[in-house]
Enzyme design. Structure first.
Site, PDB file in Angstrom:
ATOM      1  N   ASP A 221      -1.901  10.852  -1.889  1.00  0.00           N
ATOM      2  CA  ASP A 221      -2.186   9.818  -2.898  1.00  0.00           C
ATOM      3  C   ASP A 221      -2.523  10.411  -4.250  1.00  0.00           C
ATOM      4  O   ASP A 221      -2.439   9.726  -5.272  1.00  0.00           O
ATOM      5  CB  ASP A 221      -3.342   8.932  -2.435  1.00  0.00           C
ATOM      6  CG  ASP A 221      -2.869   8.005  -1.330  1.00  0.00           C
ATOM      7  OD1 ASP A 221      -2.745   8.477  -0.186  1.00  0.00           O
ATOM      8  OD2 ASP A 221      -2.591   6.839  -1.635  1.00  0.00           O
TER       9      ASP A 221
ATOM     10  N   ASN B 234      -5.195  12.515   0.939  1.00  0.00           N
ATOM     11  CA  ASN B 234      -4.346  11.605   1.712  1.00  0.00           C
ATOM     12  C   ASN B 234      -5.240  10.832   2.678  1.00  0.00           C
ATOM     13  O   ASN B 234      -6.465  11.016   2.709  1.00  0.00           O
ATOM     14  CB  ASN B 234      -3.262  12.393   2.451  1.00  0.00           C
ATOM     15  CG  ASN B 234      -2.190  11.485   3.038  1.00  0.00           C
ATOM     16  OD1 ASN B 234      -1.667  10.616   2.327  1.00  0.00           O
ATOM     17  ND2 ASN B 234      -1.867  11.632   4.305  1.00  0.00           N
TER      18      ASN B 234
ATOM     19  N   ARG C 243       0.871  -1.175   0.000  1.00  0.00           N
ATOM     20  CA  ARG C 243       0.000   0.000   0.000  1.00  0.00           C
ATOM     21  C   ARG C 243       0.904   1.219   0.000  1.00  0.00           C
ATOM     22  O   ARG C 243       2.113   1.112   0.043  1.00  0.00           O
ATOM     23  CB  ARG C 243      -1.023  -0.020   1.144  1.00  0.00           C
ATOM     24  CG  ARG C 243      -0.715  -0.795   2.376  1.00  0.00           C
ATOM     25  CD  ARG C 243       0.395  -0.208   3.199  1.00  0.00           C
ATOM     26  NE  ARG C 243       0.152   1.202   3.424  1.00  0.00           N
ATOM     27  CZ  ARG C 243       1.070   2.107   3.659  1.00  0.00           C
ATOM     28  NH1 ARG C 243       2.360   1.782   3.702  1.00  0.00           N
ATOM     29  NH2 ARG C 243       0.775   3.363   3.854  1.00  0.00           N
ATOM     30  N   GLY C 244       0.267   2.404  -0.057  1.00  0.00           N
ATOM     31  CA  GLY C 244       1.064   3.619  -0.229  1.00  0.00           C
ATOM     32  C   GLY C 244       1.151   3.902  -1.722  1.00  0.00           C
ATOM     33  O   GLY C 244       1.455   2.998  -2.521  1.00  0.00           O
TER      34      GLY C 244
ATOM     35  N   ARG D 169      -7.459  -0.082  -6.700  1.00  0.00           N
ATOM     36  CA  ARG D 169      -7.697   0.977  -5.720  1.00  0.00           C
ATOM     37  C   ARG D 169      -7.868   2.292  -6.485  1.00  0.00           C
ATOM     38  O   ARG D 169      -7.058   2.600  -7.362  1.00  0.00           O
ATOM     39  CB  ARG D 169      -6.537   1.077  -4.704  1.00  0.00           C
ATOM     40  CG  ARG D 169      -6.429  -0.173  -3.820  1.00  0.00           C
ATOM     41  CD  ARG D 169      -5.527   0.058  -2.631  1.00  0.00           C
ATOM     42  NE  ARG D 169      -6.148   0.932  -1.646  1.00  0.00           N
ATOM     43  CZ  ARG D 169      -5.502   1.453  -0.600  1.00  0.00           C
ATOM     44  NH1 ARG D 169      -4.224   1.187  -0.417  1.00  0.00           N
ATOM     45  NH2 ARG D 169      -6.128   2.227   0.264  1.00  0.00           N
TER      46      ARG D 169
ATOM     47  N   GLN E  22      -2.095   2.369   9.982  1.00  0.00           N
ATOM     48  CA  GLN E  22      -0.798   2.387   9.293  1.00  0.00           C
ATOM     49  C   GLN E  22       0.260   3.126  10.094  1.00  0.00           C
ATOM     50  O   GLN E  22       1.448   2.847   9.961  1.00  0.00           O
ATOM     51  CB  GLN E  22      -0.941   3.053   7.905  1.00  0.00           C
ATOM     52  CG  GLN E  22      -1.713   2.234   6.896  1.00  0.00           C
ATOM     53  CD  GLN E  22      -3.178   2.630   6.856  1.00  0.00           C
ATOM     54  OE1 GLN E  22      -3.750   3.022   7.866  1.00  0.00           O
ATOM     55  NE2 GLN E  22      -3.791   2.527   5.698  1.00  0.00           N
TER      56      GLN E  22
HETATM   57  O1  MRU Z   1      -4.465   3.266   2.287  1.00  0.00           O
HETATM   58  P1  MRU Z   1      -2.968   3.434   2.191  1.00  0.00           P
HETATM   59  O2  MRU Z   1      -2.226   2.849   3.335  1.00  0.00           O
HETATM   60  O3  MRU Z   1      -2.430   2.982   0.850  1.00  0.00           O
HETATM   61  O4  MRU Z   1      -2.776   5.012   2.275  1.00  0.00           O
HETATM   62  C1  MRU Z   1      -1.485   5.524   2.182  1.00  0.00           C
HETATM   63  C2  MRU Z   1      -1.420   6.991   2.406  1.00  0.00           C
HETATM   64  O5  MRU Z   1      -2.415   7.638   2.631  1.00  0.00           O
HETATM   65  C3  MRU Z   1      -0.071   7.628   2.253  1.00  0.00           C
HETATM   66  O6  MRU Z   1       0.022   8.745   3.064  1.00  0.00           O
HETATM   67  C4  MRU Z   1       0.123   8.030   0.788  1.00  0.00           C
HETATM   68  O7  MRU Z   1      -0.044   6.932  -0.051  1.00  0.00           O
HETATM   69  C5  MRU Z   1       1.437   8.644   0.547  1.00  0.00           C
HETATM   70  S1  MRU Z   1       2.678   7.398   0.526  1.00  0.00           S
HETATM   71  C6  MRU Z   1       4.195   8.013   0.268  1.00  0.00           C
END
Ligand code: MRU
Length: 366
Positions: A243, A253, A52-53, A89, A202
């Site tokens: 994101d 985000n 993820r991220g 996603r 997270q």
């Molecule tokens: O749902 P996730 O864990 O994929 O969400 C991730 C985030 O919101 C991060 O802050 C974002 O992807 C930036 S990652 C460098």
């Protein structure tokens, strides 16, 4: 970054063409890798958040294309793989960006060359992300240095972050964490307030694990503590990831980021967002209206996993049987609340002009 002294990236190809990931659903209690062998494995890893991220989702999708073209390198199969991965996603635009890069790299090649070309381009995208995040760290470091210089000797710079925009969300370094790691490595005392980041935690599970392994002092806080800390002068800077960033500087985000930005503005705490340029969606302008916000299973809100005193990892239910739950995974922070966007080319004001000045070749109309 290192895990128990061993350097790791978050994803890498194996000699047999399969792809290895760190299974982030098992952290912080178990560090294990998982092997992706098919397009479906890659799609599942993204959907289930084994990876993820935003940047790592993009790189995993790129390797998902590699796994697909190994089976069938024709145009139709390529288009199908694109669609399957693109549907995993909706919010992080790095996914679509990486898939477009892969399709562009393969489309006009003979089928016989596509497998090698796919692995080459996926590896380049991963390497580029590593370099971009390192540069984000270089550009963000002076922000932390400046706070350090004006604080009394020995006092750490307190940075608040939300979710995991760390190396686990990228290939290495992270985005929001890159300036923090660079400052820590340069001997500047930094302390990080880590929002736990319900519902998937997270922050508590991943950011705390990462910072701990790198020796960066940190404290995990419930998501609703940040405002109180800011009112009492206990936060010098907020740095989060994003994101998807609009051409005008709005940022989507992890859910709850917006509330931190509001509290930061009310308390005069600078709120920065760190991002690699593939996170910018140059086609949209109004984040609240135009960025698709993922809604995930209510089970992520109703249930929580954790380690028992005996060491077993178990999942328990928090809510009454039958209570409805809602799980909006992201929110949008308008550009007006963002002090600056820390990119691989420098820090831009969160505005159309600010982004266009740093990325003139990418902005609309150029
Ligand atoms: O749902 P996730 O864990 O994929 O969400 C991730 C985030 O919101 C991060 O802050 C974002 O992807 C930036 S990652 C460098």
């Amino acid at each position: 970054m290192k895990v128990d002294g061993v350097p790791y990236r978050t994803i890498w190809p194996n000699d047999d063409g399969s792809v290895e990931i760190i299974d982030q659903t098992l952290l912080p209690h178990r560090f294990e890798t998982a092997t992706l062998r098919t397009l479906e494995d890659a799609a599942y890893a993204i959907t289930a958040m084994q990876v993820r991220g935003a940047p790592l989702i993009g790189v995993t999708a790129a390797y998902g294309i590699c796994l697909a073209v190994r089976v069938d390198a024709g145009d139709e199969a390529l288009d199908r793989a694109y669609e399957v991965l693109n549907a995993t996603r909706p919010t992080a635009v790095n996914l679509r960006w990486a898939l477009d890069e892969m399709r562009a790299a393969l489309r006009n090649r003979p089928a016989g060359e596509r497998v090698d070309a796919a692995y080459r381009r996926a590896a380049e995208i991963a390497d580029e992300d590593d370099q971009i995040c390192s540069r984000i760290g270089d550009h963000g470091l002076p922000l932390i240095e400046a706070v350090h210089k004006r604080k009394p000797a020995g006092e750490p710079v307190n940075v608040l972050t939300h979710c995991n925009a760390g190396w686990l969300a990228t290939i290495d370094w992270g985005t929001a964490t890159a300036p923090i790691y660079k400052a820590h490595d340069a001997g500047i005392p930094v302390h990080v307030w880590v929002d736990e980041t319900r519902p998937r935690n997270q922050g508590a599970s991943l950011t705390a694990w990462e910072l701990g392994h790198h020796g960066v002092p940190h404290t995990v806080i419930p998501d609703n503590v940040g405002g109180h800390l800011m009112q009492h002068g206990m936060v010098d800077l907020c740095i989060t990831g994003t994101d998807r960033t609009t051409a005008t500087g709005d940022v989507a985000n992890k859910i709850g980021t917006y509330l931190k930005a509001l509290a930061a503005r009310d308390n005069g705490v600078p709120f920065f967002v760190a991002l690699p340029s593939p996170t910018i969606d140059w086609t949209i302008e109004d984040g609240v209206a135009e960025i698709p916000i993922e809604q995930r299973s209510g089970d992520e809100v109703a249930k929580i996993a954790g380690k028992t005193a005996g060491g077993d990892v178990v999942t328990v239910q928090l809510t009454p049987d039958g209570s409805p739950v809602a799980n909006y995974a992201f929110d949008v922070t308008p550009a007006r609340l963002v002090e600056g966007l820390i990119t691989e080319r420098g820090i831009a004001p969160a505005s159309r002009e600010g982004l266009a000045a740093l990325f003139p070749e990418r902005s609309r109309g150029s």
